[in-house]
Design a protein around this motif. Structure first.
Motif, PDB file in Angstrom:
ATOM      1  N   MET A 131     -68.260   9.471 -14.586  1.00 58.17           N
ATOM      2  CA  MET A 131     -68.347   8.380 -13.614  1.00 58.17           C
ATOM      3  C   MET A 131     -67.031   7.626 -13.533  1.00 58.17           C
ATOM      4  O   MET A 131     -66.491   7.192 -14.552  1.00 58.17           O
ATOM      5  CB  MET A 131     -69.490   7.435 -14.013  1.00 58.17           C
ATOM      6  N   THR A 132     -66.521   7.466 -12.316  1.00 53.52           N
ATOM      7  CA  THR A 132     -65.311   6.679 -12.116  1.00 53.52           C
ATOM      8  C   THR A 132     -65.629   5.208 -12.365  1.00 53.52           C
ATOM      9  O   THR A 132     -66.778   4.823 -12.599  1.00 53.52           O
ATOM     10  CB  THR A 132     -64.761   6.859 -10.698  1.00 53.52           C
ATOM     11  N   VAL A 133     -64.625   4.350 -12.271  1.00 47.01           N
ATOM     12  CA  VAL A 133     -64.821   2.917 -12.533  1.00 47.01           C
ATOM     13  C   VAL A 133     -65.924   2.353 -11.652  1.00 47.01           C
ATOM     14  O   VAL A 133     -66.813   1.635 -12.123  1.00 47.01           O
ATOM     15  CB  VAL A 133     -63.504   2.149 -12.314  1.00 47.01           C
ATOM     16  N   ASN A 134     -65.894   2.669 -10.362  1.00 48.10           N
ATOM     17  CA  ASN A 134     -66.894   2.127  -9.443  1.00 48.10           C
ATOM     18  C   ASN A 134     -68.197   2.923  -9.439  1.00 48.10           C
ATOM     19  O   ASN A 134     -69.145   2.545  -8.750  1.00 48.10           O
ATOM     20  CB  ASN A 134     -66.319   2.047  -8.027  1.00 48.10           C
ATOM     21  N   GLY A 135     -68.240   4.000 -10.210  1.00 48.78           N
ATOM     22  CA  GLY A 135     -69.475   4.791 -10.307  1.00 48.78           C
ATOM     23  C   GLY A 135     -70.243   4.554 -11.590  1.00 48.78           C
ATOM     24  O   GLY A 135     -71.276   5.202 -11.821  1.00 48.78           O
ATOM     25  N   ARG A 136     -69.774   3.637 -12.431  1.00 43.84           N
ATOM     26  CA  ARG A 136     -70.428   3.427 -13.723  1.00 43.84           C
ATOM     27  C   ARG A 136     -71.875   2.978 -13.546  1.00 43.84           C
ATOM     28  O   ARG A 136     -72.182   2.153 -12.684  1.00 43.84           O
ATOM     29  CB  ARG A 136     -69.664   2.385 -14.555  1.00 43.84           C
ATOM     30  N   GLY A 137     -72.743   3.528 -14.395  1.00 46.08           N
ATOM     31  CA  GLY A 137     -74.157   3.188 -14.347  1.00 46.08           C
ATOM     32  C   GLY A 137     -74.991   4.136 -13.520  1.00 46.08           C
ATOM     33  O   GLY A 137     -76.222   4.028 -13.507  1.00 46.08           O
ATOM     34  N   ALA A 194     -59.939  -2.000 -20.558  1.00 47.51           N
ATOM     35  CA  ALA A 194     -60.722  -1.238 -21.535  1.00 47.51           C
ATOM     36  C   ALA A 194     -62.028  -0.761 -20.922  1.00 47.51           C
ATOM     37  O   ALA A 194     -62.452   0.377 -21.140  1.00 47.51           O
ATOM     38  CB  ALA A 194     -60.997  -2.100 -22.769  1.00 47.51           C
ATOM     39  N   GLY A 195     -62.660  -1.634 -20.122  1.00 47.82           N
ATOM     40  CA  GLY A 195     -63.889  -1.231 -19.451  1.00 47.82           C
ATOM     41  C   GLY A 195     -63.673  -0.096 -18.475  1.00 47.82           C
ATOM     42  O   GLY A 195     -64.508   0.807 -18.355  1.00 47.82           O
ATOM     43  N   CYS A 196     -62.542  -0.130 -17.778  1.00 45.84           N
ATOM     44  CA  CYS A 196     -62.226   0.977 -16.866  1.00 45.84           C
ATOM     45  C   CYS A 196     -62.126   2.291 -17.630  1.00 45.84           C
ATOM     46  O   CYS A 196     -62.504   3.348 -17.121  1.00 45.84           O
ATOM     47  CB  CYS A 196     -60.925   0.697 -16.129  1.00 45.84           C
ATOM     48  N   LEU A 197     -61.610   2.235 -18.856  1.00 45.97           N
ATOM     49  CA  LEU A 197     -61.455   3.460 -19.637  1.00 45.97           C
ATOM     50  C   LEU A 197     -62.800   4.006 -20.106  1.00 45.97           C
ATOM     51  O   LEU A 197     -63.040   5.210 -20.029  1.00 45.97           O
ATOM     52  CB  LEU A 197     -60.544   3.208 -20.842  1.00 45.97           C
TER      53      LEU A 197
END
Length: 535
Positions: free
Chosen positions: A233-239, A385-388
């Motif tokens: 999941m990319t940054v905007n795809g998390r969850g 860090a969250g993006c990673l």
């Protein structure tokens, strides 16, 4: 008399708009005539950029378009940065602005707020920018805007109204009504069967999911489980796959472990993602190599032709395409998907440096305390860090401004917008001491809006990331050691609570207490103290 301004408000209400962000001005007074009693809430920021960021956060959290009323000229240039961030991240936003009167606009004679061509300015950062030249146009221009939001790549739209038209008699216009939304694009059945055939032949499939799949979590999970395919999941795809799902890989694709997973997959299905550099190569180390067959699913035909060339492309709404694919593929049995996902996750976590590991612990303390919280990040170390590798439990519970356009000062107003859009969830703003000074005055906007909010203020006494980067490049740090104010005094001046975090204190307990009390509180986290306590 029904004025054009009151008619516009009724038309917005017909499209279920419940909130407008804006600062009233002499050129937009007529837009405000119809707001009292309309059922539309008005929220006043301290700066038009804040209005745009609030609309962005509202849209990302709620899934509904964020709407702004913006004055002519400086109001529009002020909001432009926020519109550009929304454009880069495909966020639905409707900006309604004034423009000089018909016959005056673009004249060069020096009318108040005059620009040579406002529409051309906004055209660069919107799906479209339209100037209303006669009041009869509005109904179908609004229909076009909401068609973009519902059935195309949902980027911002700008509608400008000459100030002399706002007060025109609109009694002769038809009753404000919502146009039936167009059907979402769907894939050809033959193409779905062909991709299902490719899936049946592969042995190590991988799904890469971005923000364009935010409404497709259920069919995405069904397809992943049928294929036994890890979901990166990319940054905007998390969850999209929840934290803890064995196939979930909530990590930046270019990191060691993820790049190997991509390279070793013989089929990659990329859905709702640009495969762009801020997701796939944020530190310039090289994008992961796709050696297997690549299938791209995107609602934007032009975007699907950029970047990585696909073996097959479906131009379709993500949820529609994934539903069709999940029904067409035959369950594959074990392909070691969970093992491959776990190996990638573990490699990423082991490879995080001390700063990123500490930032991730901060975010995971929020998750531990408030699993339903929306975390809104700025361009600051914990957000990086969250993006990673931050694993959100559901879509729309994590977003930040450090990808795409990459603005500073985003998180505070965006968090206010998120809290207004989804008032039944706690909202946590994660922002740095440098970034918050871009939009510091929006602390007052949260008080006006009676919005509870927790601000986790990561303080490294300046622009810490830029300072580190300068040193790494052999450049003497300059311009990065800025005056750091007393945030306790500032918080109290805006009638916020304040706490400086003692690293020995359990952050999770502080967060639970703050949200249960519906506080507005700034919790200052000193970077060096937090790093020392983190080991």
């Amino acid at each position: 008399m029904e004025t054009f301004g009151t008619y516009l408000v009724k038309l917005l209400r017909a499209y279920d708009v419940d909130t407008v962000f804006g600062i009233p001005g002499v050129h937009t007074i007529e837009l405000y005539r119809g707001l009292p009693g309309s059922g539309i809430r008005h929220v006043t920021p301290r700066h038009e950029q804040g209005a745009g960021f609030m609309a962005d956060g509202y849209a990302r959290a709620s899934g509904k378009p964020g709407v702004c009323f913006i004055i002519t000229g400086p109001g529009l240039t002020n909001v432009a940065t926020a519109v550009a961030q929304a454009y880069a991240d495909s966020v639905p936003m409707l900006v309604i602005s004034g423009v000089n009167a018909l016959g005056d606009m673009g004249s060069g004679e020096g009318f108040l707020h005059e620009l040579p061509d406002q529409r051309q300015l906004m055209k660069q950062i919107t799906a479209f920018s339209h100037t209303i030249l006669k009041i009869e146009e509005l109904e179908w221009v609004m229909a076009r805007a909401f068609a973009v939001f519902s059935a195309a790549r949902p980027r911002p739209v700008h509608i400008e109204i000459p100030i002399d038209l706002m007060a025109k008699d609109a009694s002769g216009l038809p009753a404000p009504r919502r146009a039936p939304p167009p059907l979402k694009p769907a894939p050809h059945a033959a193409a779905v069967r062909q991709i299902a055939g490719l899936a049946g032949e592969c042995s190590s499939p991988l799904i890469i999911a971005g923000g364009g799949a935010a409404e497709a979590a259920i069919p995405l999970r069904a397809l992943a489980e049928a294929l036994d395919a890890p979901v990166m999941m990319t940054v905007n795809g998390r969850g999209l796959l929840p934290a803890g799902h064995p196939l979930a890989v909530p990590c930046t694709p270019s990191l060691s472990g993820c790049a190997e997973l991509v390279a070793c997959s013989d089929l990659v299905i990329a859905v709702g993602t640009e495969l762009g550099p801020t997701d796939f190569d944020p530190y310039g180390t090289g994008r992961p190599t796709i050696n297997g067959r690549l299938v791209r699913i995107d609602i934007d035909a032009e975007q699907a032709m950029r970047g990585n060339r696909a073996d097959m492309t479906l131009i379709s709404d993500s949820a529609v395409a994934l539903s069709a694919l999940s029904e067409a593929v035959a369950p594959a049995g074990s392909r070691n998907g969970a093992q491959r996902a776990a190996q990638a996750r573990d490699t990423v976590r082991r490879g995080l440096d001390r700063m990123m590991a500490a930032g991730l612990r901060l975010l995971e303390s929020v998750l531990e305390a408030l699993p339903d919280a929306i975390i809104v990040g700025d361009s600051t170390q914990p957000a990086y860090a969250g993006c990673l590798s931050y694993a959100a439990p559901r879509p729309r519970l994590w977003f930040c401004s450090s990808t795409g356009y990459g603005t500073l000062g985003y998180a505070l107003p965006a968090a206010i917008g998120a809290a207004i859009g989804v008032p039944d969830r706690p909202v946590i703003c994660v922002i740095g001491d440098g970034g918050i000074q871009f939009t510091l005055a929006e602390l007052g906007s949260a008080v006006d809006a009676e919005t509870p909010l927790v601000v986790l203020l990561w303080n490294n006494c300046g622009y810490g990331e830029i300072k580190t980067h300068m040193r790494a490049q052999g450049v003497e740090p300059l311009g990065v050691d800025i005056q750091t104010p007393d945030f306790k005094l500032i918080a109290h001046a805006y009638d916020w609570e304040y706490l400086r975090l003692d690293p020995a204190q359990p952050l999770a307990l502080l967060l639970r207490n703050a949200t249960q009390a519906r506080q507005r509180i700034v919790i200052e986290v000193n970077e060096s103290e937090f790093l020392a306590a983190s080991g």
